[in-house]
Enzyme design. Structure first.
Site, mmCIF file in Angstrom:
data_model
loop_
_atom_site.group_PDB
_atom_site.id
_atom_site.type_symbol
_atom_site.label_atom_id
_atom_site.label_comp_id
_atom_site.label_asym_id
_atom_site.label_seq_id
_atom_site.Cartn_x
_atom_site.Cartn_y
_atom_site.Cartn_z
ATOM 1 N N HIS A 177 1.002 -1.111 -0.108
ATOM 2 C CA HIS A 177 -0.064 -0.055 0.076
ATOM 3 C C HIS A 177 0.976 1.144 0.045
ATOM 4 O O HIS A 177 1.966 1.188 0.487
ATOM 5 C CB HIS A 177 -0.868 -0.018 1.252
ATOM 6 C CG HIS A 177 -1.785 0.855 1.549
ATOM 7 N ND1 HIS A 177 -1.678 2.135 1.935
ATOM 8 C CD2 HIS A 177 -3.176 0.881 1.398
ATOM 9 C CE1 HIS A 177 -2.800 2.757 1.752
ATOM 10 N NE2 HIS A 177 -3.851 2.151 1.468
ATOM 11 N N ASP A 254 3.231 -4.575 8.016
ATOM 12 C CA ASP A 254 1.843 -3.679 7.713
ATOM 13 C C ASP A 254 0.648 -4.604 8.091
ATOM 14 O O ASP A 254 0.505 -5.494 7.151
ATOM 15 C CB ASP A 254 2.028 -3.162 6.522
ATOM 16 C CG ASP A 254 0.740 -2.393 6.202
ATOM 17 O OD1 ASP A 254 -0.550 -2.493 7.138
ATOM 18 O OD2 ASP A 254 0.565 -1.833 5.103
ATOM 19 N N GLN A 257 -4.489 -5.233 7.206
ATOM 20 C CA GLN A 257 -5.425 -5.954 6.817
ATOM 21 C C GLN A 257 -5.453 -7.090 7.469
ATOM 22 O O GLN A 257 -6.378 -8.021 7.532
ATOM 23 C CB GLN A 257 -5.243 -6.469 5.234
ATOM 24 C CG GLN A 257 -5.743 -5.091 4.407
ATOM 25 C CD GLN A 257 -6.918 -4.648 4.443
ATOM 26 O OE1 GLN A 257 -8.049 -5.302 4.638
ATOM 27 N NE2 GLN A 257 -7.172 -3.393 4.020
ATOM 28 N N LYS A 280 -10.409 -0.411 10.605
ATOM 29 C CA LYS A 280 -10.806 -1.627 9.800
ATOM 30 C C LYS A 280 -11.011 -2.845 10.594
ATOM 31 O O LYS A 280 -11.296 -3.930 9.926
ATOM 32 C CB LYS A 280 -9.354 -1.832 8.898
ATOM 33 C CG LYS A 280 -9.007 -0.778 7.674
ATOM 34 C CD LYS A 280 -7.822 -1.291 7.167
ATOM 35 C CE LYS A 280 -7.065 -0.175 6.501
ATOM 36 N NZ LYS A 280 -7.978 0.295 5.194
ATOM 37 N N CYS A 418 -4.760 2.396 -3.642
ATOM 38 C CA CYS A 418 -3.617 2.973 -2.979
ATOM 39 C C CYS A 418 -2.287 1.901 -3.347
ATOM 40 O O CYS A 418 -1.428 1.780 -2.357
ATOM 41 C CB CYS A 418 -3.548 3.133 -1.732
ATOM 42 S SG CYS A 418 -4.581 4.628 -1.215
HETATM 43 N N1 PMP Z 1 -1.698 -0.495 4.671
HETATM 44 C C1 PMP Z 1 -2.771 -1.306 4.233
HETATM 45 C C2 PMP Z 1 -2.541 -2.960 3.509
HETATM 46 C C3 PMP Z 1 -3.966 -0.890 3.886
HETATM 47 O O1 PMP Z 1 -5.173 -1.716 3.621
HETATM 48 C C4 PMP Z 1 -4.088 0.344 4.376
HETATM 49 C C5 PMP Z 1 -5.692 0.946 4.270
HETATM 50 N N2 PMP Z 1 -6.330 0.612 3.191
HETATM 51 C C6 PMP Z 1 -3.347 1.107 4.821
HETATM 52 C C7 PMP Z 1 -2.090 0.540 5.144
HETATM 53 C C8 PMP Z 1 -3.384 2.627 5.630
HETATM 54 O O2 PMP Z 1 -4.254 2.335 6.473
HETATM 55 P P1 PMP Z 1 -4.825 3.888 7.124
HETATM 56 O O3 PMP Z 1 -5.318 4.648 5.920
HETATM 57 O O4 PMP Z 1 -5.946 3.540 8.142
HETATM 58 O O5 PMP Z 1 -3.680 4.492 7.792
#
Ligand code: PMP
Length: 461
Positions: A177, A254, A257, A280, A418
């Site tokens: 991401h 990270d 998910q 999430k 993203c």
């Molecule tokens: N890493 C991953 C794998 C994600 O799916 C996301 C959110 N889509 C993020 C990072 C970023 O999370 P946040 O916007 O809650 O900071």
């Protein structure tokens, strides 16, 4: 990092087609679903008839806990399949936040009155719940942040800028991401360290066969996603941790998910840092977590400066508070942390193992059902993926697909999710993504398939 607000990024010509023809959609909504069984792009592994999954809980009762799920959109019952972007919230979490404001609201720490103590206890007990949830050995390892993005930035700034220089390497993967790319790009730019990428195999898993070429004596940190927000692929983090350990590199996971979807145990993973987001996993927005080894936190410089993170302040210098508060400058998101604690209670009640099993079955079922749609491409690696299903249907732009599904009350995401470097590996600019959580039903997946077929018919397929 902005949330995955991809849908608006680029109005397409086809988008205008939809705008003009939207009024026709209702009358076309009875188009028959295709019965042509096409082989999936991965072949055998998921071409088994598993049938609709049977939830290990009373799904109707669970769904009643989520007020947002019982709404109608465009006159149709809402089918919420954008859980990788954010989850819905149960009334238990909403009530915990409300109760906090009604009964305990005050600023945390240093208050010498009863209400302040209540607020501090509520906030600090949420921290302990988080520690237990991921099996951290020490509650001081838990730092509340705004989310995954801020947690990763914290490491890149507070550790990276004081420990990296020319000749050092940061290793990430092509499956990340943007939240786990940009902080490292900035760090590399500012320190002269090199940013390297672990490549993907043809079936979109991490290519680990030449890992020793990528994890070398120059590697200082490996930062990788546990479960891809696009494919739902779960990466073999433990194997990579071992390689990183062998060269003395740190490892950041990270978990945005993974933590919401299956049991994550930091002791078992052996990682140095784990980042995840409350929103999430049933919690409020505005709160997330950085788990970090306490010895690293002790040695790291602060990230943000201000109140709360200091011990003493002179005119020219200051000393720092103990961990974890050294990394929590200013008034934290107290109510949101309390809400995250309530979310963890809810998840524990259902059981993370059972949540993981059901998510996996839902995903498998959706692969089976959607793979029968003509001209659909489903991306990812079925055996290792869960909770997320990215797809494209030939001739239909993903933004149009999402818009047409929305008219049927079905919320999915379309765009680059993203993850632009990953989209480039796929050779597409965007996909449509359906992503699931434990409150989704097999009937909702059937409705998704029907909605896609209607979209195909509508677009003249
Ligand atoms: N890493 C991953 C794998 C994600 O799916 C996301 C959110 N889509 C993020 C990072 C970023 O999370 P946040 O916007 O809650 O900071």
């Amino acid at each position: 990092m902005e949330p995955e607000h991809d849908v608006g990024s680029g109005a397409t010509q086809a988008g205008y087609v939809i705008a003009r023809r939207r009024c026709l959609i209702v009358s076309e909504s009875n188009s028959a679903r295709s019965t042509t069984a096409l082989p999936s792009e991965e072949g055998a592994p998921y071409a088994v008839e598993t049938g609709p999954p049977v939830p290990p809980w009373d799904l109707e009762q669970v769904r009643r806990d989520f007020p947002a799920l019982s709404q109608r959109m465009h006159g149709k019952p809402l089918v919420y399949l954008d859980n990788a972007a954010t989850s819905q919230k149960p009334r238990q979490v909403i009530a915990a936040v409300t109760r906090y404001y009604e009964e305990s609201n005050a600023n945390v720490h240093r208050a010498i009155y009863e209400l302040g103590e209540r607020a501090t206890n509520a906030y600090e007990s949420a921290r302990r719940k988080v520690a237990e949830f991921i099996n951290a050995e020490d509650w001081r390892s838990i730092i509340f942040t705004r989310g995954t993005t801020e947690a990763i930035n914290l490491v890149a700034y507070a550790w990276g800028r004081h420990n990296l220089g020319p000749g050092d390497e940061i290793l990430i993967t092509k499956m990340e991401h943007h939240s786990n790319i940009i902080p490292w790009q900035l760090l590399a730019r500012d320190t002269g360290a090199a940013l390297r990428y672990l490549p993907l195999t043809d079936d979109y898993t991490l290519d680990l066969k030449d890992m020793s070429k990528y994890i070398t004596g120059s590697t200082r940190i490996v930062a990788l996603v546990h479960q891809s927000n696009v494919f739902g692929t779960v990466n073999p983090v433990r194997d990579i941790v071992q390689q990183a350990r062998a060269v003395g590199a740190l490892i950041l996971v990270d978990g945005a998910q993974s933590v919401p979807h299956f049991p994550v145990d930091v002791m078992q993973l052996g990682c140095d840092f784990l980042a995840f987001s409350g929103h999430k996993m049933l919690g409020p927005t505005g709160v997330g977590v950085l788990y970090a080894r306490t010895d690293l936190l002790e040695s790291m410089e602060p990230f943000h400066g201000g109140g709360e993170m200091i011990s003493t302040v002179d005119l020219q210098r200051a000393t720092w508070n103990q961990i974890p508060w050294k990394f929590e400058a200013g008034t934290p998101n107290i109510a949101q942390a309390v809400g995250l604690g309530a979310a963890i209670d809810y998840l524990n009640q259902l059981g993370m193992d059972r949540i993981a099993d059901y998510s996996k079955q839902l995903t498998q079922y959706s692969r089976e059902v959607l793979s029968q749609i003509p001209h659909i491409t489903i991306y990812g690696h079925a055996p290792t993926s869960s909770s997320s299903l990215p797809f494209n249907v030939e001739g239909i732009h993903p933004h149009d697909m999402a818009q047409l599904l929305d008219q049927e009350g079905i919320a999915v995401r379309a765009g680059h999710h993203c993850a632009q470097p990953l989209m480039r590996c796929l050779g597409v600019a965007a996909t449509t993504r359906a992503s699931f959580y434990f409150y989704n039903t097999s009937e909702e997946i059937d409705r998704l398939a029907e909605g896609i077929n209607q979209a195909v018919a509508f677009m003249g397929g």
